[in-house]
Design an enzyme around this catalytic site. Structure first.
Site, PDB file in Angstrom:
ATOM      1  CG  ASP A 124       1.967  -3.821   9.880  1.00 18.03           C
ATOM      2  OD1 ASP A 124       2.871  -3.106   9.408  1.00 18.03           O
ATOM      3  OD2 ASP A 124       1.254  -4.552   9.171  1.00 18.03           O
TER       4      ASP A 124
ATOM      5  CB  THR B 279       3.192   0.171   6.042  1.00 15.86           C
ATOM      6  OG1 THR B 279       1.833  -0.242   6.299  1.00 15.86           O
ATOM      7  CG2 THR B 279       4.031  -0.154   7.259  1.00 15.86           C
TER       8      THR B 279
ATOM      9  NE  ARG C 143      -2.360  -4.402  -1.319  1.00 15.34           N
ATOM     10  CZ  ARG C 143      -1.818  -3.801  -0.271  1.00 15.34           C
ATOM     11  NH1 ARG C 143      -0.693  -4.246   0.248  1.00 15.34           N
ATOM     12  NH2 ARG C 143      -2.383  -2.745   0.274  1.00 15.34           N
TER      13      ARG C 143
ATOM     14  CG  ASP D 209       3.696  -6.940   7.104  1.00 14.67           C
ATOM     15  OD1 ASP D 209       3.159  -6.147   6.303  1.00 14.67           O
ATOM     16  OD2 ASP D 209       3.074  -7.875   7.642  1.00 14.67           O
TER      17      ASP D 209
ATOM     18  CG  ASP E 191      -1.270  -1.253   7.894  1.00 15.53           C
ATOM     19  OD1 ASP E 191      -2.200  -0.442   7.782  1.00 15.53           O
ATOM     20  OD2 ASP E 191      -1.124  -2.224   7.119  1.00 15.53           O
TER      21      ASP E 191
ATOM     22  N   GLY F 287       0.839  -1.208   0.000  1.00 16.80           N
ATOM     23  CA  GLY F 287       0.000   0.000   0.000  1.00 16.80           C
ATOM     24  C   GLY F 287       0.868   1.250   0.000  1.00 16.80           C
TER      25      GLY F 287
ATOM     26  NE  ARG G  15      -2.202  -5.311   5.399  1.00 16.26           N
ATOM     27  CZ  ARG G  15      -2.462  -5.633   4.145  1.00 16.26           C
ATOM     28  NH1 ARG G  15      -2.875  -6.832   3.847  1.00 16.26           N
ATOM     29  NH2 ARG G  15      -2.299  -4.762   3.186  1.00 16.26           N
TER      30      ARG G  15
END
Ligand SMILES: Nc1ncnc2c1ncn2[C@@H]1O[C@H](COP(=O)(O)OP(=O)(O)OP(=O)(O)O)[C@@H](O)[C@H]1O
Ligand SMILES: O=P(O)(O)OC[C@H]1O[C@](O)(CO)[C@@H](O)[C@@H]1O
Ligand SMILES: [Mg+2]
Length: 327
Positions: free
Chosen positions: A129, A125, A72, A103, A127, A11, A171
């Protein structure tokens, strides 16, 4: 002469352009030619590669998205696809690679490293994460976008004594929800790391209402529930009307915050430094405001209940005790 390829993957995240600019400028100062790989790993496999000069990256730091486009790429998930990508790099004479992504992109980068490619990852990102870095590029901007939406929704919730459920991205990571609830005075949060069941959410709203607060904001991370089902459950249980708002892709776009631009600039410079010093298979990150690096294979090895560790949920609960007296 060394030749550096750069790509963005997964993303898009605000600040990716500032990172691209930093890499290109830092590379030029070390007499390294830079090549832009367009469209992530798919673009690499498809040989979608052009020279990228400091002129091309002039005045891009303030722009959202990624000038290199992203994707992606399923083909890259297969060994054959990655071998193809490695052959393309060789064909173009690219001996250094910088991958900016999340990731998933890092897993791909680590596998390229194992195929003998000199690669460094920059975390991009919204996120946030990753366990190894306090922040990834794009998180701060997305957080501020969410905050802007929250504060507008709160104005109307207050005026009408309404309860609203806001679904944010992330996510499987609750950072966007936790940070935005803390900054935006959310009343209830439910995140993958500490998921509340419907009854617990209802009882938390109930105690808010009992204390005299009728405008309550519930912030949830995506992918956890069907938001409409949750809305109906609360309405039926508590006899209140509930609104829902899925913030969606506005969270990913927009001009990056100063924080993200600076973070991206620092990380971009560090990535080039590492490559020229002979390192590969590393990800750059930030810890205690210092730019650090760690093996790509270890970026998520210390995932735990990260929020608990930081004490963010405890801090949040200080502001949202069930029996808090408002009047
Ligand atoms: N296990 C893997 N092995 C090889 N390549 C991978 C792997 N996982 C992901 N990739 C590659 O990285 C791309 C991006 O991964 P993913 O879609 O998970 O996004 P991301 O980098 O985590 O970013 P974000 O989560 O912010 O969207 C994938 O489309 C794929 O090409
Ligand atoms: O752009 P797509 O493929 O719909 O992906 C959406 C996902 O990407 C992210 O925006 C970034 O990883 C997630 O928060 C979200 O789940
Ligand atoms: Mg990801």
């Amino acid at each position: 002469m060394n030749k550096l390829g750069i790509l963005t993957s997964g993303g898009d995240a605000p600040g990716m352009n500032a990172a691209i600019r930093a890499v290109v400028i830092a590379a030029q100062q070390k007499n390294i030619e830079t090549m832009g790989i367009k469209g992530g790993y798919q673009g690499l496999i498809n040989r979608n590669i052009d020279r990228l000069t400091p002129f091309d990256v002039d005045r891009i730091a303030d722009k959202g998205g990624t000038i290199l486009k992203t994707s992606r790429c399923l083909e890259f998930m297969e060994e054959e696809g990655r071998k193809k990508a490695a052959r393309v790099l060789e064909e173009f004479g690219i001996n250094f690679l910088v991958v900016i992504g999340g990731d998933g992109s890092f897993k791909g980068a680590e596998k390229l490293h194992r195929l003998g490619i000199n690669v460094i990852g920059i975390p991009g990102t919204i996120d946030n994460d990753f366990a190894y870095t306090d922040y990834s590029i794009g998180f701060d901007t997305a957080l501020n976008t969410i905050l802007d939406a929250i504060s507008k929704i709160k104005d109307t919730d207050f005026s009408h004594d309404k309860t609203t459920i806001i679904e944010v991205m992330g996510r499987y990571c609750g950072d966007l929800a936790t940070y935005s609830a803390l900054a935006g005075e959310g009343e209830i949060i439910s995140i993958p790391e500490r998921k509340l069941d419907f009854d617990t959410i209802c009882s938390q709203i109930h105690s808010k209402m009992a204390s005299g607060k009728h405008d309550n904001l519930i912030i949830i991370t995506e992918k956890m529930y069907d938001i409409e089902e949750l809305k109906k459950y609360i309405e039926k249980r508590l006899q209140v009307s509930v609104r829902t708002s899925i913030l969606g892709f506005i969270q990913r776009g927009g001009s990056p915050s100063a924080f993200d631009r600076i973070l991206a600039s620092r990380m971009g410079v560090k990535a080039v430094e590492l490559l020229t010093e002979g390192y590969s298979g590393l990800a750059v990150g930030i810890k205690e405001n210092k730019i650090i690096s760690i093996e790509l294979e270890n970026v998520n090895n210390i995932r735990f209940d990260y929020h608990e560790k930081l004490g963010l949920l405890d801090t949040f609960s200080i502001f949202n005790k069930g029996d808090q007296v408002l009047r």
